[in-house]
Write a protein that holds these residues in place. Structure first.
Motif, PDB file in Angstrom:
ATOM      1  N   SER A 194       0.832  -1.198   0.000  1.00 50.17           N
ATOM      2  CA  SER A 194       0.000   0.000   0.000  1.00 50.17           C
ATOM      3  C   SER A 194       0.873   1.257   0.000  1.00 50.17           C
ATOM      4  O   SER A 194       2.045   1.214   0.387  1.00 50.17           O
ATOM      5  CB  SER A 194      -0.904   0.006   1.229  1.00 50.17           C
ATOM      6  N   GLY A 195       0.272   2.352  -0.446  1.00 53.16           N
ATOM      7  CA  GLY A 195       0.966   3.628  -0.408  1.00 53.16           C
ATOM      8  C   GLY A 195       1.819   3.929  -1.617  1.00 53.16           C
ATOM      9  O   GLY A 195       2.674   4.816  -1.571  1.00 53.16           O
ATOM     10  N   LEU A 196       1.594   3.202  -2.717  1.00 50.14           N
ATOM     11  CA  LEU A 196       2.279   3.489  -3.972  1.00 50.14           C
ATOM     12  C   LEU A 196       1.310   4.187  -4.926  1.00 50.14           C
ATOM     13  O   LEU A 196       0.094   4.090  -4.779  1.00 50.14           O
ATOM     14  CB  LEU A 196       2.795   2.197  -4.617  1.00 50.14           C
ATOM     15  N   ALA A 197       1.863   4.893  -5.902  1.00 45.31           N
ATOM     16  CA  ALA A 197       1.037   5.588  -6.890  1.00 45.31           C
ATOM     17  C   ALA A 197       0.671   4.646  -8.027  1.00 45.31           C
ATOM     18  O   ALA A 197       1.539   3.981  -8.597  1.00 45.31           O
ATOM     19  CB  ALA A 197       1.777   6.805  -7.435  1.00 45.31           C
ATOM     20  N   TYR A 198      -0.613   4.592  -8.350  1.00 45.88           N
ATOM     21  CA  TYR A 198      -1.087   3.844  -9.516  1.00 45.88           C
ATOM     22  C   TYR A 198      -1.640   4.867 -10.497  1.00 45.88           C
ATOM     23  O   TYR A 198      -2.715   5.431 -10.285  1.00 45.88           O
ATOM     24  CB  TYR A 198      -2.156   2.836  -9.092  1.00 45.88           C
ATOM     25  N   THR A 199      -0.903   5.136 -11.553  1.00 44.91           N
ATOM     26  CA  THR A 199      -1.337   6.070 -12.588  1.00 44.91           C
ATOM     27  C   THR A 199      -1.588   5.295 -13.873  1.00 44.91           C
ATOM     28  O   THR A 199      -0.888   4.340 -14.183  1.00 44.91           O
ATOM     29  CB  THR A 199      -0.274   7.150 -12.845  1.00 44.91           C
ATOM     30  N   TYR A 200      -2.596   5.724 -14.601  1.00 42.25           N
ATOM     31  CA  TYR A 200      -2.904   5.070 -15.873  1.00 42.25           C
ATOM     32  C   TYR A 200      -3.632   6.043 -16.786  1.00 42.25           C
ATOM     33  O   TYR A 200      -4.154   7.071 -16.338  1.00 42.25           O
ATOM     34  CB  TYR A 200      -3.743   3.809 -15.655  1.00 42.25           C
ATOM     35  N   GLN A 201      -3.649   5.721 -18.056  1.00 39.99           N
ATOM     36  CA  GLN A 201      -4.279   6.569 -19.064  1.00 39.99           C
ATOM     37  C   GLN A 201      -5.729   6.151 -19.274  1.00 39.99           C
ATOM     38  O   GLN A 201      -6.029   4.971 -19.449  1.00 39.99           O
ATOM     39  CB  GLN A 201      -3.520   6.474 -20.386  1.00 39.99           C
ATOM     40  N   MET A 202      -6.626   7.114 -19.237  1.00 44.72           N
ATOM     41  CA  MET A 202      -8.042   6.897 -19.526  1.00 44.72           C
ATOM     42  C   MET A 202      -8.446   7.914 -20.582  1.00 44.72           C
ATOM     43  O   MET A 202      -8.528   9.104 -20.284  1.00 44.72           O
ATOM     44  CB  MET A 202      -8.885   7.054 -18.263  1.00 44.72           C
ATOM     45  N   HIS A 203      -8.679   7.428 -21.804  1.00 42.86           N
ATOM     46  CA  HIS A 203      -8.913   8.326 -22.946  1.00 42.86           C
ATOM     47  C   HIS A 203      -7.670   9.216 -23.094  1.00 42.86           C
ATOM     48  O   HIS A 203      -6.589   8.726 -23.288  1.00 42.86           O
ATOM     49  CB  HIS A 203     -10.206   9.108 -22.758  1.00 42.86           C
ATOM     50  N   THR A 204      -7.809  10.526 -22.942  1.00 45.61           N
ATOM     51  CA  THR A 204      -6.652  11.418 -23.085  1.00 45.61           C
ATOM     52  C   THR A 204      -6.126  11.884 -21.733  1.00 45.61           C
ATOM     53  O   THR A 204      -5.246  12.740 -21.674  1.00 45.61           O
ATOM     54  CB  THR A 204      -7.024  12.646 -23.933  1.00 45.61           C
ATOM     55  N   HIS A 205      -6.660  11.333 -20.656  1.00 42.41           N
ATOM     56  CA  HIS A 205      -6.309  11.814 -19.323  1.00 42.41           C
ATOM     57  C   HIS A 205      -5.501  10.779 -18.547  1.00 42.41           C
ATOM     58  O   HIS A 205      -5.704   9.574 -18.684  1.00 42.41           O
ATOM     59  CB  HIS A 205      -7.572  12.151 -18.520  1.00 42.41           C
ATOM     60  N   CYS A 206      -4.614  11.269 -17.686  1.00 47.23           N
ATOM     61  CA  CYS A 206      -3.930  10.422 -16.716  1.00 47.23           C
ATOM     62  C   CYS A 206      -4.724  10.483 -15.417  1.00 47.23           C
ATOM     63  O   CYS A 206      -5.104  11.570 -14.969  1.00 47.23           O
ATOM     64  CB  CYS A 206      -2.509  10.931 -16.485  1.00 47.23           C
ATOM     65  N   LEU A 207      -5.002   9.329 -14.819  1.00 48.15           N
ATOM     66  CA  LEU A 207      -5.706   9.286 -13.542  1.00 48.15           C
ATOM     67  C   LEU A 207      -4.758   8.771 -12.463  1.00 48.15           C
ATOM     68  O   LEU A 207      -3.864   7.965 -12.732  1.00 48.15           O
ATOM     69  CB  LEU A 207      -6.939   8.391 -13.629  1.00 48.15           C
ATOM     70  N   PHE A 208      -4.973   9.245 -11.239  1.00 51.62           N
ATOM     71  CA  PHE A 208      -4.077   8.941 -10.124  1.00 51.62           C
ATOM     72  C   PHE A 208      -4.823   8.206  -9.016  1.00 51.62           C
ATOM     73  O   PHE A 208      -5.877   8.643  -8.564  1.00 51.62           O
ATOM     74  CB  PHE A 208      -3.479  10.236  -9.577  1.00 51.62           C
ATOM     75  N   ASN A 209      -4.252   7.074  -8.602  1.00 50.24           N
ATOM     76  CA  ASN A 209      -4.815   6.260  -7.521  1.00 50.24           C
ATOM     77  C   ASN A 209      -3.764   5.992  -6.455  1.00 50.24           C
ATOM     78  O   ASN A 209      -2.567   5.933  -6.745  1.00 50.24           O
ATOM     79  CB  ASN A 209      -5.267   4.890  -8.044  1.00 50.24           C
ATOM     80  N   VAL A 210      -4.249   5.756  -5.243  1.00 49.56           N
ATOM     81  CA  VAL A 210      -3.397   5.321  -4.136  1.00 49.56           C
ATOM     82  C   VAL A 210      -3.587   3.815  -3.971  1.00 49.56           C
ATOM     83  O   VAL A 210      -4.706   3.344  -3.745  1.00 49.56           O
ATOM     84  CB  VAL A 210      -3.783   6.041  -2.831  1.00 49.56           C
ATOM     85  N   VAL A 211      -2.500   3.042  -4.107  1.00 53.61           N
ATOM     86  CA  VAL A 211      -2.584   1.598  -3.918  1.00 53.61           C
ATOM     87  C   VAL A 211      -2.890   1.298  -2.450  1.00 53.61           C
ATOM     88  O   VAL A 211      -2.331   1.910  -1.543  1.00 53.61           O
ATOM     89  CB  VAL A 211      -1.267   0.914  -4.339  1.00 53.61           C
ATOM     90  N   SER A 212      -3.791   0.336  -2.235  1.00 51.27           N
ATOM     91  CA  SER A 212      -4.201  -0.018  -0.878  1.00 51.27           C
ATOM     92  C   SER A 212      -4.371  -1.530  -0.782  1.00 51.27           C
ATOM     93  O   SER A 212      -4.157  -2.254  -1.739  1.00 51.27           O
ATOM     94  CB  SER A 212      -5.514   0.698  -0.524  1.00 51.27           C
ATOM     95  N   GLY A 213      -4.750  -2.008   0.396  1.00 43.54           N
ATOM     96  CA  GLY A 213      -5.050  -3.417   0.558  1.00 43.54           C
ATOM     97  C   GLY A 213      -3.895  -4.289   0.983  1.00 43.54           C
ATOM     98  O   GLY A 213      -4.091  -5.389   1.493  1.00 43.54           O
ATOM     99  N   GLY A 214      -2.658  -3.836   0.753  1.00 40.02           N
ATOM    100  CA  GLY A 214      -1.489  -4.638   1.098  1.00 40.02           C
ATOM    101  C   GLY A 214      -1.058  -5.561  -0.030  1.00 40.02           C
ATOM    102  O   GLY A 214      -1.754  -5.715  -1.043  1.00 40.02           O
TER     103      GLY A 214
END
Length: 203
Positions: A70-90
């Motif tokens: 947990s606590g890592l950045a998960y970024t990915y492309q959606m259409h023309t945008h980059c989205l940002f997530n916080v990894v969780s769950g362990g």
């Protein structure tokens, strides 16, 4: 702006999605520092969540980071945008929290230049808008959020948190009805206000 410690991210995903509200998301770049208070989140709890990229333990080059700590950045492309997530769950529990909206706080003039607009309301009131305003890109994939240049720090404690259905997942079967979207009640920077199904009141 001191990064939150690792143990902050070790709480259950639904709790983390609420705890992130009011925290400060910070990105340091060569152009300058930008930061905003997190005011809207969505939890994604794979592998049983049909709306999650990791549903059925789907492990791909894109979702690999979700299987890490947990606590890592998960970024990915959606259409023309980059989205940002916080990894969780362990580790080996691929879950994440999408950051949907921020209230701009620092480096607002730089945000305006990046977005080509003057209105502060439209700078960060959506998951693709906030990444462009802060300069978060796919290159941030896998970064630990406990260290610069991309990190989360203490901010404010919301007086009230609203909860409702997540956005843009109409094809996710029963998962589209999960009340896993959380936002700071009545905050004008939330991406899309909707009737909340319930409210956590801390007054």
């Amino acid at each position: 702006m001191v990064p939150l410690p690792q143990d902050f991210y070790d709480q259950p995903t639904l709790e983390l999605a609420k705890s992130l509200l009011g925290c400060l998301l910070v990105k340091e770049t060569n152009e300058g520092i930008t930061a905003g208070y997190i005011v809207e989140t969505e939890a994604y709890i794979g592998p049983g969540d049909k709306a999650a990229h990791s549903f059925n333990n789907r492990r791909t080059a894109r979702t690999e980071v979700m299987f890490h700590r947990s606590g890592l950045a998960y970024t990915y492309q959606m259409h023309t945008h980059c989205l940002f997530n916080v990894v969780s769950g362990g580790e080996e529990r691929p879950e994440a929290v999408l950051i949907r909206a921020l209230e701009p706080w620092y480096g607002i003039e730089l945000m305006k230049i990046r977005r080509g607009m003057e209105s502060p309301i439209g700078l960060t009131n959506g998951p693709g808008k906030l990444t462009k305003s802060l300069g978060i890109t796919k290159e941030d994939y896998g970064r630990p959020l406990t260290l610069p240049p991309l990190y989360i720090a203490n901010g404010f404690s919301p007086e009230s948190i609203s909860a409702g259905k997540r956005m843009g997942i109409d094809n996710a079967g029963e998962a589209r009805d999960y009340l896993w979207r959380f936002w700071v009640t009545n905050n004008k920077f939330v991406s899309r206000n909707q009737k909340s199904e319930y409210v956590f009141d801390f007054k």
